[in-house]
Design an enzyme around this catalytic site. Structure first.
Site, PDB file in Angstrom:
ATOM      1  N   GLY A   2      -8.246   7.766  -0.608  1.00 35.88           N
ATOM      2  CA  GLY A   2      -7.306   8.955   0.277  1.00 35.88           C
ATOM      3  C   GLY A   2      -5.885   8.714   1.188  1.00 35.88           C
ATOM      4  O   GLY A   2      -5.648   9.075   1.621  1.00 35.88           O
TER       5      GLY A   2
ATOM      6  N   ASN B 284      -3.132   3.343 -13.762  1.00 34.10           N
ATOM      7  CA  ASN B 284      -3.549   3.900 -11.937  1.00 34.10           C
ATOM      8  C   ASN B 284      -5.185   3.588 -12.983  1.00 34.10           C
ATOM      9  O   ASN B 284      -5.823   3.145 -13.782  1.00 34.10           O
ATOM     10  CB  ASN B 284      -3.359   4.605 -11.655  1.00 34.10           C
ATOM     11  CG  ASN B 284      -3.566   4.550 -10.389  1.00 34.10           C
ATOM     12  OD1 ASN B 284      -4.175   3.984  -9.807  1.00 34.10           O
ATOM     13  ND2 ASN B 284      -2.509   5.746  -9.841  1.00 34.10           N
ATOM     14  N   THR B 285      -5.991   4.629 -11.929  1.00 34.14           N
ATOM     15  CA  THR B 285      -7.695   4.711 -12.074  1.00 34.14           C
ATOM     16  C   THR B 285      -7.323   5.610 -13.006  1.00 34.14           C
ATOM     17  O   THR B 285      -6.827   6.584 -13.421  1.00 34.14           O
ATOM     18  CB  THR B 285      -8.289   3.558 -10.644  1.00 34.14           C
ATOM     19  OG1 THR B 285      -8.090   5.243 -10.149  1.00 34.14           O
ATOM     20  CG2 THR B 285      -7.712   3.083 -10.006  1.00 34.14           C
TER      21      THR B 285
ATOM     22  N   GLY C 132      -5.339  -5.923  -8.715  1.00 34.82           N
ATOM     23  CA  GLY C 132      -5.957  -4.438  -8.292  1.00 34.82           C
ATOM     24  C   GLY C 132      -7.084  -5.746  -7.822  1.00 34.82           C
ATOM     25  O   GLY C 132      -7.378  -6.351  -7.009  1.00 34.82           O
TER      26      GLY C 132
ATOM     27  N   ASN D 127       3.972   6.813  -7.259  1.00 35.89           N
ATOM     28  CA  ASN D 127       2.612   7.297  -7.570  1.00 35.89           C
ATOM     29  C   ASN D 127       2.666   8.632  -7.697  1.00 35.89           C
ATOM     30  O   ASN D 127       2.704   9.788  -6.988  1.00 35.89           O
ATOM     31  CB  ASN D 127       1.228   7.058  -6.248  1.00 35.89           C
ATOM     32  CG  ASN D 127       0.223   6.978  -6.237  1.00 35.89           C
ATOM     33  OD1 ASN D 127      -0.202   7.154  -7.651  1.00 35.89           O
ATOM     34  ND2 ASN D 127      -0.583   7.052  -5.810  1.00 35.89           N
TER      35      ASN D 127
ATOM     36  N   GLY E 134      -4.622  -3.161 -14.632  1.00 31.55           N
ATOM     37  CA  GLY E 134      -5.833  -2.598 -15.161  1.00 31.55           C
ATOM     38  C   GLY E 134      -6.927  -4.212 -15.440  1.00 31.55           C
ATOM     39  O   GLY E 134      -7.608  -4.041 -16.528  1.00 31.55           O
TER      40      GLY E 134
ATOM     41  N   LYS F 261       0.934  -1.373  -0.317  1.00 32.36           N
ATOM     42  CA  LYS F 261       0.085   0.098  -0.178  1.00 32.36           C
ATOM     43  C   LYS F 261       1.045   1.417  -0.053  1.00 32.36           C
ATOM     44  O   LYS F 261       1.688   0.768   0.076  1.00 32.36           O
ATOM     45  CB  LYS F 261      -1.025  -0.238   0.866  1.00 32.36           C
ATOM     46  CG  LYS F 261      -1.785   0.898   0.875  1.00 32.36           C
ATOM     47  CD  LYS F 261      -2.753   0.673   1.750  1.00 32.36           C
ATOM     48  CE  LYS F 261      -3.932   1.455   3.199  1.00 32.36           C
ATOM     49  NZ  LYS F 261      -4.382   2.202   1.718  1.00 32.36           N
TER      50      LYS F 261
ATOM     51  N   CYS G 123      -0.486  11.911  -7.356  1.00 30.03           N
ATOM     52  CA  CYS G 123      -1.099  12.715  -6.127  1.00 30.03           C
ATOM     53  C   CYS G 123      -1.449  13.950  -6.397  1.00 30.03           C
ATOM     54  O   CYS G 123      -0.297  14.877  -7.498  1.00 30.03           O
ATOM     55  CB  CYS G 123      -0.233  11.987  -5.168  1.00 30.03           C
ATOM     56  SG  CYS G 123      -0.018  10.917  -4.088  1.00 30.03           S
TER      57      CYS G 123
ATOM     58  N   ASN H 172       5.186   1.262  -2.973  1.00 30.91           N
ATOM     59  CA  ASN H 172       4.611   2.385  -3.790  1.00 30.91           C
ATOM     60  C   ASN H 172       4.639   3.534  -2.500  1.00 30.91           C
ATOM     61  O   ASN H 172       4.101   3.442  -1.646  1.00 30.91           O
ATOM     62  CB  ASN H 172       3.000   1.871  -3.943  1.00 30.91           C
ATOM     63  CG  ASN H 172       2.199   2.927  -4.112  1.00 30.91           C
ATOM     64  OD1 ASN H 172       2.261   3.905  -3.919  1.00 30.91           O
ATOM     65  ND2 ASN H 172       1.729   3.059  -5.303  1.00 30.91           N
TER      66      ASN H 172
END
Length: 305
Positions: A72, A192-193, A265, A127, A243, A45, A130, A99
């Protein structure tokens, strides 16, 4: 070498499967289901300098073929992760990918410098989705020059390879990939999303307290495949693809598109055994498709044309 083995910077993987960051906690949450040593790697995480409690609830919403989340980056903070979470994984004989996230370049640098020196951390995953508080909240991963600068600064202090996690919420993901490659990235993880939203018909307001959230799951798989197909032909660094992966066939499709390894994921939330199940299914599907070594098919969809 095993027919499933893959070699990436910092990551000697017995198979190409790892759980994706944010969908596997810090690993111990799944240790009661199966032996974590079965995995190719583990991406933990996201870690920030200080503890983060995350966004207000509701933070998750179901969608067709996927889910929205706005967690978040909830995590116990850098010191806790090093002293407790990573310590609990010390006996796991699997490469660990840490990460890292932050609100400023200095935040990322502080986390990278400390966590990359932990013995069982083999690589960092940057990441860049952000928001950058120094630039009005614009995400680091939406401006190539900003992403490149962040990558360069993290590379300067990291003692392990750095993989940059690319956001799909950009106009040209190839340009972004090339920018971070020039800045020294050792690899990419993507995607990523996708930014999304759902509305409550009775309240006439967004379901998520944050308003918007990240869309993940099978719904985004075609987008991920397309982006990996494009990026893998434009860079010379390896790609960890993700994905919507939920089967051995999905893994093979991602690797044919150009991914060197994959991360699973959202599927972990519906089936905690999904990763070992895929690993066990891969040899059979490879036999059926005439694949001897899985590493040999990377980019096969475009290398043969």
């Amino acid at each position: 070498m095993s027919r499933l083995a893959v070699e990436l910077p910092g990551l000697s993987m017995k198979n190409p499967i790892m759980p994706a960051s944010g969908c596997f906690g810090f690993g111990k949450e799944f240790a009661g289901f199966y032996d974590l040593n079965h995995l190719g790697a583990i991406a933990i995480k996201a870690t920030t300098v200080e503890p983060r409690f995350g966004n207000p609830t509701p933070r998750v919403a179901e969608t067709h073929s996927g889910m929205l989340n706005a967690i978040g980056l909830q995590n116990p903070g850098l010191n806790n992760v090093i002293d407790n979470e990573l310590a609990r994984l010390a006996d796991v004989d699997v490469p660990i990918v840490a990460n890292i996230a932050g609100s400023t370049v200095n935040d990322y640098v502080e986390v990278a410098e400390a966590i990359s020196r932990v013995d069982n951390v083999h690589a960092l995953e940057l990441n860049i989705s952000c928001p950058n508080v120094k630039e009005g909240g614009i995400a680091f991963g939406t401006v190539p020059d900003v992403a490149a600068q962040l990558t360069q600064e993290v590379k300067r202090v990291s003692t392990v390879p750095v993989y940059v996690k690319l956001s799909p919420n950009v106009s040209d993901i190839v340009e972004m990939a090339q920018a971070v490659e020039r800045a020294g990235a050792d690899g990419l993880s993507m995607i990523n999303t996708l930014l999304g939203m759902r509305l409550d018909l009775k309240r006439r307001t967004p379901i998520l307290a944050n308003g918007t959230g990240g869309l993940s799951g099978p719904a985004i798989k075609p987008v991920a495949i397309r982006m990996i197909y494009q990026v893998s032909q434009a860079v010379s660094i390896p790609i960890i693809g993700m994905g919507g992966i939920q089967s051995a066939d999905d893994v093979l499709e991602f690797m044919l598109a150009g991914a060197d390894a994959v991360a699973v994921g959202t599927a972990n939330f519906t089936d905690p055994y999904v990763c070992p199940t895929i690993i066990d299914e891969l040899p059979k599907r490879m036999d059926e498709l005439g694949i001897e070594r899985i590493a040999d098919i990377v980019g096969g969809s475009w290398k043969q044309s």
